[in-house]
Design a protein around this motif. Sequence first.
Motif, PDB file in Angstrom:
ATOM      1  N   LEU A 211       9.954  -2.718   0.412  1.00  0.00           N
ATOM      2  CA  LEU A 211       9.661  -3.919  -0.350  1.00  0.00           C
ATOM      3  C   LEU A 211      10.907  -4.538  -0.988  1.00  0.00           C
ATOM      4  O   LEU A 211      10.914  -5.727  -1.285  1.00  0.00           O
ATOM      5  CB  LEU A 211       8.642  -3.606  -1.450  1.00  0.00           C
ATOM      6  CG  LEU A 211       7.247  -3.175  -0.970  1.00  0.00           C
ATOM      7  CD1 LEU A 211       6.408  -2.706  -2.154  1.00  0.00           C
ATOM      8  CD2 LEU A 211       6.551  -4.307  -0.240  1.00  0.00           C
ATOM      9  N   HIS A 212      11.946  -3.754  -1.176  1.00  0.00           N
ATOM     10  CA  HIS A 212      13.123  -4.245  -1.897  1.00  0.00           C
ATOM     11  C   HIS A 212      14.008  -5.161  -1.060  1.00  0.00           C
ATOM     12  O   HIS A 212      14.818  -5.907  -1.603  1.00  0.00           O
ATOM     13  CB  HIS A 212      13.970  -3.066  -2.400  1.00  0.00           C
ATOM     14  CG  HIS A 212      14.719  -2.360  -1.313  1.00  0.00           C
ATOM     15  ND1 HIS A 212      14.090  -1.513  -0.427  1.00  0.00           N
ATOM     16  CD2 HIS A 212      16.031  -2.391  -0.941  1.00  0.00           C
ATOM     17  CE1 HIS A 212      14.992  -1.041   0.426  1.00  0.00           C
ATOM     18  NE2 HIS A 212      16.169  -1.562   0.128  1.00  0.00           N
TER      19      HIS A 212
ATOM     20  N   GLN B 202       0.853  -1.186   0.000  1.00  0.00           N
ATOM     21  CA  GLN B 202       0.000   0.000   0.000  1.00  0.00           C
ATOM     22  C   GLN B 202       0.887   1.233   0.000  1.00  0.00           C
ATOM     23  O   GLN B 202       1.808   1.347   0.814  1.00  0.00           O
ATOM     24  CB  GLN B 202      -0.934   0.005   1.212  1.00  0.00           C
ATOM     25  CG  GLN B 202      -2.073   1.008   1.095  1.00  0.00           C
ATOM     26  CD  GLN B 202      -3.107   0.841   2.202  1.00  0.00           C
ATOM     27  OE1 GLN B 202      -2.915   1.285   3.325  1.00  0.00           O
ATOM     28  NE2 GLN B 202      -4.220   0.183   1.872  1.00  0.00           N
ATOM     29  N   HIS B 203       0.650   2.123  -0.944  1.00  0.00           N
ATOM     30  CA  HIS B 203       1.444   3.345  -1.077  1.00  0.00           C
ATOM     31  C   HIS B 203       2.942   3.051  -1.201  1.00  0.00           C
ATOM     32  O   HIS B 203       3.783   3.800  -0.697  1.00  0.00           O
ATOM     33  CB  HIS B 203       1.187   4.296   0.093  1.00  0.00           C
ATOM     34  CG  HIS B 203      -0.236   4.738   0.217  1.00  0.00           C
ATOM     35  ND1 HIS B 203      -0.898   5.440  -0.767  1.00  0.00           N
ATOM     36  CD2 HIS B 203      -1.142   4.559   1.212  1.00  0.00           C
ATOM     37  CE1 HIS B 203      -2.141   5.680  -0.387  1.00  0.00           C
ATOM     38  NE2 HIS B 203      -2.322   5.153   0.806  1.00  0.00           N
ATOM     39  N   GLY B 204       3.259   1.941  -1.859  1.00  0.00           N
ATOM     40  CA  GLY B 204       4.653   1.658  -2.156  1.00  0.00           C
ATOM     41  C   GLY B 204       5.448   1.010  -1.048  1.00  0.00           C
ATOM     42  O   GLY B 204       6.659   0.807  -1.201  1.00  0.00           O
ATOM     43  N   LYS B 205       4.805   0.670   0.037  1.00  0.00           N
ATOM     44  CA  LYS B 205       5.480  -0.054   1.113  1.00  0.00           C
ATOM     45  C   LYS B 205       4.676  -1.295   1.471  1.00  0.00           C
ATOM     46  O   LYS B 205       3.499  -1.414   1.115  1.00  0.00           O
ATOM     47  CB  LYS B 205       5.682   0.831   2.350  1.00  0.00           C
ATOM     48  CG  LYS B 205       6.847   1.809   2.201  1.00  0.00           C
ATOM     49  CD  LYS B 205       7.284   2.380   3.547  1.00  0.00           C
ATOM     50  CE  LYS B 205       8.555   3.183   3.404  1.00  0.00           C
ATOM     51  NZ  LYS B 205       9.024   3.724   4.715  1.00  0.00           N
TER      52      LYS B 205
ATOM     53  N   VAL C  51      -1.444  -9.340  -8.303  1.00  0.00           N
ATOM     54  CA  VAL C  51      -0.908  -9.761  -7.019  1.00  0.00           C
ATOM     55  C   VAL C  51      -1.696  -9.098  -5.890  1.00  0.00           C
ATOM     56  O   VAL C  51      -1.897  -7.882  -5.884  1.00  0.00           O
ATOM     57  CB  VAL C  51       0.605  -9.457  -6.905  1.00  0.00           C
ATOM     58  CG1 VAL C  51       0.896  -7.956  -6.968  1.00  0.00           C
ATOM     59  CG2 VAL C  51       1.192 -10.069  -5.634  1.00  0.00           C
ATOM     60  N   GLU C  52      -2.195  -9.910  -4.967  1.00  0.00           N
ATOM     61  CA  GLU C  52      -2.995  -9.415  -3.842  1.00  0.00           C
ATOM     62  C   GLU C  52      -2.123  -9.166  -2.610  1.00  0.00           C
ATOM     63  O   GLU C  52      -2.450  -8.353  -1.760  1.00  0.00           O
ATOM     64  CB  GLU C  52      -4.070 -10.438  -3.489  1.00  0.00           C
ATOM     65  CG  GLU C  52      -5.047 -10.742  -4.595  1.00  0.00           C
ATOM     66  CD  GLU C  52      -6.350  -9.987  -4.410  1.00  0.00           C
ATOM     67  OE1 GLU C  52      -6.515  -9.335  -3.375  1.00  0.00           O
ATOM     68  OE2 GLU C  52      -7.195 -10.077  -5.323  1.00  0.00           O
ATOM     69  N   GLY C  53      -1.042  -9.920  -2.491  1.00  0.00           N
ATOM     70  CA  GLY C  53      -0.172  -9.824  -1.329  1.00  0.00           C
ATOM     71  C   GLY C  53       0.828 -10.959  -1.381  1.00  0.00           C
ATOM     72  O   GLY C  53       1.084 -11.537  -2.438  1.00  0.00           O
ATOM     73  N   ALA C  54       1.387 -11.299  -0.222  1.00  0.00           N
ATOM     74  CA  ALA C  54       2.349 -12.402  -0.159  1.00  0.00           C
ATOM     75  C   ALA C  54       2.316 -13.011   1.231  1.00  0.00           C
ATOM     76  O   ALA C  54       1.966 -12.343   2.213  1.00  0.00           O
ATOM     77  CB  ALA C  54       3.755 -11.909  -0.499  1.00  0.00           C
ATOM     78  N   ILE C  55       2.695 -14.285   1.302  1.00  0.00           N
ATOM     79  CA  ILE C  55       2.825 -14.968   2.585  1.00  0.00           C
ATOM     80  C   ILE C  55       4.257 -15.476   2.710  1.00  0.00           C
ATOM     81  O   ILE C  55       4.936 -15.708   1.711  1.00  0.00           O
ATOM     82  CB  ILE C  55       1.838 -16.143   2.740  1.00  0.00           C
ATOM     83  CG1 ILE C  55       2.017 -17.168   1.606  1.00  0.00           C
ATOM     84  CG2 ILE C  55       0.407 -15.641   2.816  1.00  0.00           C
ATOM     85  CD1 ILE C  55       1.205 -18.450   1.800  1.00  0.00           C
ATOM     86  N   SER C  56       4.712 -15.633   3.947  1.00  0.00           N
ATOM     87  CA  SER C  56       6.089 -16.084   4.149  1.00  0.00           C
ATOM     88  C   SER C  56       6.222 -16.869   5.439  1.00  0.00           C
ATOM     89  O   SER C  56       5.346 -16.845   6.311  1.00  0.00           O
ATOM     90  CB  SER C  56       7.037 -14.884   4.190  1.00  0.00           C
ATOM     91  OG  SER C  56       6.921 -14.199   5.437  1.00  0.00           O
ATOM     92  N   VAL C  57       7.359 -17.545   5.536  1.00  0.00           N
ATOM     93  CA  VAL C  57       7.807 -18.158   6.782  1.00  0.00           C
ATOM     94  C   VAL C  57       9.220 -17.657   7.016  1.00  0.00           C
ATOM     95  O   VAL C  57      10.045 -17.657   6.092  1.00  0.00           O
ATOM     96  CB  VAL C  57       7.794 -19.700   6.700  1.00  0.00           C
ATOM     97  CG1 VAL C  57       8.385 -20.300   7.975  1.00  0.00           C
ATOM     98  CG2 VAL C  57       6.383 -20.214   6.490  1.00  0.00           C
ATOM     99  N   SER C  58       9.512 -17.209   8.223  1.00  0.00           N
ATOM    100  CA  SER C  58      10.841 -16.694   8.529  1.00  0.00           C
ATOM    101  C   SER C  58      11.367 -17.317   9.806  1.00  0.00           C
ATOM    102  O   SER C  58      10.603 -17.747  10.672  1.00  0.00           O
ATOM    103  CB  SER C  58      10.824 -15.164   8.642  1.00  0.00           C
ATOM    104  OG  SER C  58       9.852 -14.733   9.572  1.00  0.00           O
TER     105      SER C  58
END
Length: 255
Positions: free
Chosen positions: A137-138, A109-112, A215-222
Amino acid sequence: MADQQNPNAVKTAQTTFSILEELKVRNGATVTDLTDAFDLSKSSIHNYLTTLEDDGYVVKDGNTYKVGLRLLDLGGHARHRERLYDIAKDEVDELAAETGELANLLVEQHGKGVYLHRAHGEDAVKTDSYIGQRVYLHNTALGNAILAHLPRTRVEEIIDQHGMPATTENTISDREELFSHLERVREEGVAFDDEARLKGLRCVAVPIVNNNDTVEGAISVSGPTSRFQNERFREELPEKLKSVANVIELNITYT
């Protein structure tokens, strides 16, 4: 230029939110602290704080002002109106339980990136991130998974707006290197964060893409580098994440 300002922005509203941001960053501040941080008189800062306190957006503890819980009401409302949160929350919770690690749901949202949900497995590490936090995001696997599925012009806009600060020695801070990396992420369908944002932390992420290829979003495991190694890091967790993402994408389509 990073974080460019809108020339049509209303100055008083901008200052109000800047004061709230400063209180968040400092974990509380006095009138003197804020006077030093802004080009305003003590009386002006006091007027802002008093107004915010009267409306419940800040609280006063002695001489220190802190962010108030009324903002939590706004944040909670914003999160619950996000359809992806309602659809993905249970899947992210299950992902954390099955892997024992920290599972995340992020949207742009708004580039972040904004963390919509986080779930802690039995062995999950504690990090500096929290629900509602905005991140670049980078330098995150989650962010890369999203950027890889945005048009190049949009990614360019995001970089122009927010820059590409290096948070660790592993952060990609060169524009063309990032685009080469995003091409690989798009081809493989998975993004890896090898201590790019936080030292000692690795992350695996996949995008959530709807049936319109948006793309709606992303999911992760950390988790810690000590547990995110070899086959588990490069194969097992990516396959698990892709499976969960597939369920979420089907629910987006048919719910």
